[in-house]
Enzyme design. Structure first.
Site, PDB file in Angstrom:
ATOM      1  N   HIS A   1       0.900  -1.535  -0.055  1.00  0.00           N
ATOM      2  CA  HIS A   1       0.112  -0.035  -0.107  1.00  0.00           C
ATOM      3  C   HIS A   1       0.868   1.380   0.113  1.00  0.00           C
ATOM      4  CE1 HIS A   1       0.259   0.953   4.406  1.00  0.00           C
ATOM      5  NE2 HIS A   1       0.305  -0.452   4.513  1.00  0.00           N
TER       6      HIS A   1
ATOM      7  N   ASP B   1      -0.432   4.480   0.864  1.00  0.00           N
ATOM      8  CA  ASP B   1      -0.926   5.543   1.635  1.00  0.00           C
ATOM      9  C   ASP B   1      -0.109   5.079   3.104  1.00  0.00           C
ATOM     10  OD1 ASP B   1      -2.294   2.929   2.367  1.00  0.00           O
ATOM     11  OD2 ASP B   1      -3.609   4.020   3.571  1.00  0.00           O
TER      12      ASP B   1
ATOM     13  N   ASP C   1       6.534   1.298   6.092  1.00  0.00           N
ATOM     14  CA  ASP C   1       5.207   0.806   6.262  1.00  0.00           C
ATOM     15  C   ASP C   1       4.458   1.742   5.218  1.00  0.00           C
ATOM     16  OD1 ASP C   1       2.737  -0.215   6.447  1.00  0.00           O
ATOM     17  OD2 ASP C   1       2.536   0.568   8.513  1.00  0.00           O
TER      18      ASP C   1
ATOM     19  N   GLU D   1      -4.949   1.378   2.943  1.00  0.00           N
ATOM     20  CA  GLU D   1      -4.880   0.450   4.051  1.00  0.00           C
ATOM     21  C   GLU D   1      -5.026   0.783   5.505  1.00  0.00           C
ATOM     22  OE1 GLU D   1      -3.434  -2.502   6.773  1.00  0.00           O
ATOM     23  OE2 GLU D   1      -2.473  -0.707   6.049  1.00  0.00           O
ATOM     24  N   GLU D   2      -4.210   2.286   5.500  1.00  0.00           N
ATOM     25  CA  GLU D   2      -4.159   2.607   6.797  1.00  0.00           C
ATOM     26  C   GLU D   2      -5.668   3.451   7.194  1.00  0.00           C
ATOM     27  OE1 GLU D   2      -1.671   1.793   8.681  1.00  0.00           O
ATOM     28  OE2 GLU D   2      -0.015   1.921   7.335  1.00  0.00           O
TER      29      GLU D   2
ATOM     30  N   HIS E   1       4.107   3.296  12.212  1.00  0.00           N
ATOM     31  CA  HIS E   1       2.997   4.106  12.746  1.00  0.00           C
ATOM     32  C   HIS E   1       3.469   5.047  14.113  1.00  0.00           C
ATOM     33  CE1 HIS E   1      -0.440   1.068  11.548  1.00  0.00           C
ATOM     34  NE2 HIS E   1       0.576   1.213  10.669  1.00  0.00           N
TER      35      HIS E   1
HETATM   36 ZN   LIG Z   1       1.056  -1.384   6.219  1.00  0.00          ZN
END
Ligand SMILES: [Zn+2]
Length: 482
Positions: A121, A123, A154, A189-190, A454
């Site tokens: 992903h 995003d 990520d 996805e996030e 994150h």
């Molecule tokens: Zn991820």
């Protein structure tokens, strides 16, 4: 050639060396492309500017074209409607009903070769408090072995793992590549993958694949890769107990009239045994081997206070990967500051249940409901509402794709992969498994224990990126030889 001969061809040392050289030679360009992606603040949450996610989708589409693997027309940017959106939405609101843009690129298989879908992903999570970052979150910064920035790992490193592997494959095989390739880079996805299922349904004919490689997970360490072979499912719900029509003075009626907190405490306590393991009949555990982790390591990793003992039984990682767990994550009661001497007529709690891989969320939810109804004390009125469930995931590790992935990781990393479970859920993985029940799903990734996805100061270990690209390139070459 027999099947085994073809296999041998894919691991031919000269081919391995050539693939490794393509990957290594392209590494500076790969890192430059990753840095350019990190500069785009593609936060997919609704409060953030969607123009940044659109720009990042355009950039990923350009990268897909740059691999040489796809015809220009076969690289598309796609937006799908949220699940449950009605088709007669007024035109001026139609845009609000669409998910963030995904990139979809397709190269059809030829000569009976398999098709592989590569998922990542583009995003990212919001950066949070800028002050907690040592360097600006959207300014890619190299320090030591690591590239810092929001999304550097990520999952923009996941995106670049696919792009760089496809470039290396193209450099080696050119137009002779018969392997079918579907590149699917999601844009939200996030933010809960809200249009994911619609996308899967609408694009199903383009997405069909024998093997799905999800590059959005973790590795055992910066030197040892992981294949994620199981994910726990989860169910959350709101539990409300009511005992009285209205509040009463606790001095007048306390001791005879039950406030709602007494049955709530007893009911919640019934969910665990004295050793802290889950005591709900009908919740199953999965029986699989796990690496050793000591109570001391757990205490350090999870920041247990001195003297606090772990809960549950069996190996530590089995408790976190393969057994159910139940957590009360919130309660609606008066705050301590507002507490008066009153019998509470009603109390609510949010309950979160992690489900062992292999058990369906529906079955697990039914077991928990049965338990609650059977254990509610004093005839309190029980209401269960707002259920939200997601299935877990269990890989068939005997499949040929997992065997190819094991070999490719050994050849790409120089170390055997740890087959690991994940105690959390990746809901889109179970959506993929539901939509493509015959596909073999490989959950791999570019993170390591120091990535801090994150969180502030997220970073990508560049050695891990290099090894992840090498092993994915080798995996694709092996699949192409099948
Ligand atoms: Zn991820």
């Amino acid at each position: 050639m027999t099947d085994t001969d073809q296999h041998a061809a894919a691991t031919d040392p000269a081919l391995l060396d050539a693939l490794r050289e393509h990957v290594q030679g392209a590494l500076p360009a790969t890192i430059a492309d990753l840095s350019a992606l990190v500069r785009l603040p593609s936060v997919s949450w609704s409060a953030f500017d969607p123009a940044n996610v659109r720009a990042s989708a355009e950039a990923v589409a350009d990268l897909a074209r740059s691999t040489g693997v796809f015809a220009a027309d076969d690289v598309r940017i796609v937006r799908s409607a949220f699940e449950g959106t009605s088709s007669d939405v007024a035109e001026e609101h139609a845009d609000e009903q669409l998910g963030q843009p995904a990139v979809l690129a397709v190269r059809p298989a030829r000569n009976g070769k398999p098709t592989v879908m590569l998922y990542a992903h583009h995003d990212v999570q919001p950066q949070g408090d800028d002050a907690l970052w040592d360097t600006p979150p959207f300014e890619p910064t190299l320090r030591g072995d690591r590239l810092y920035g929001r999304g550097a790992s990520d999952d923009k490193a996941g995106v670049m793992t696919h792009i760089a592997s496809l470039r290396a494959l193209h450099a080696q095989f050119g137009d002779d590549l018969d392997l079918g390739v579907v590149l699917f880079v999601e844009g939200e996805e996030e933010f809960g993958s809200r249009s994911f299922r619609t996308f899967l349904r609408e694009q199903k004919e383009h997405l069909a694949a024998d093997v799905i490689v999800v590059a959005d997970s973790d590795n055992w360490s910066a030197e040892v890769p992981s294949i994620t072979v199981s994910l726990r499912g989860n169910v959350t719900f709101k539990l409300t107990l009511t005992t009285l029509e209205h509040a009463s003075h606790s001095g007048m009626f306390g001791g005879a009239a039950p406030d709602a907190m007494i049955p709530m405490m007893r009911l919640l306590a019934s969910l665990h045994d004295d050793d802290g393991s889950v005591a709900v009949e009908g919740l199953t555990s999965y029986d699989g081997p796990v690496p050793e982790r000591s109570d001391e390591e757990l205490a350090a990793d999870a920041a247990l206070l001195p003297g606090v003992r772990p809960v549950g039984t069996g190996p530590v990682l089995s408790r976190m990967w393969f057994q159910p767990s139940i957590t009360v994550t919130g309660m609606d009661v008066p705050s301590v500051a507002n507490a008066s001497n009153t019998l509470l007529p009603t109390v609510s709690a949010r309950v979160s249940v992690r489900i062992a891989p292999g058990q369906s969320a529906t079955d697990a939810y039914a077991a928990v409901e049965r338990h609650l109804h059977a254990h509610v004390p004093f005839g309190a009125r029980l209401e269960i509402s707002e259920p939200d469930a997601g299935d877990g995931f269990l890989v068939d590790t005997a499949g040929w794709a997992v065997q190819d992935a094991r070999t490719a990781m050994r050849e790409g990393w120089g170390a055997d992969a740890v087959e690991q479970g994940i105690g959390g859920s990746i809901p889109f993985v179970s959506d993929l498994a539901a939509e493509f029940p015959d596909a073999q799903i490989l959950v791999t990734g570019v993170e390591d224990p120091d990535t801090r996805a994150h969180s502030p100061n997220e970073s990508q270990h560049l050695g891990v990126l290099h090894r992840a690209i090498a092993s994915e390139t080798i995996l694709l070459a092996r699949l192409a030889a099948r």
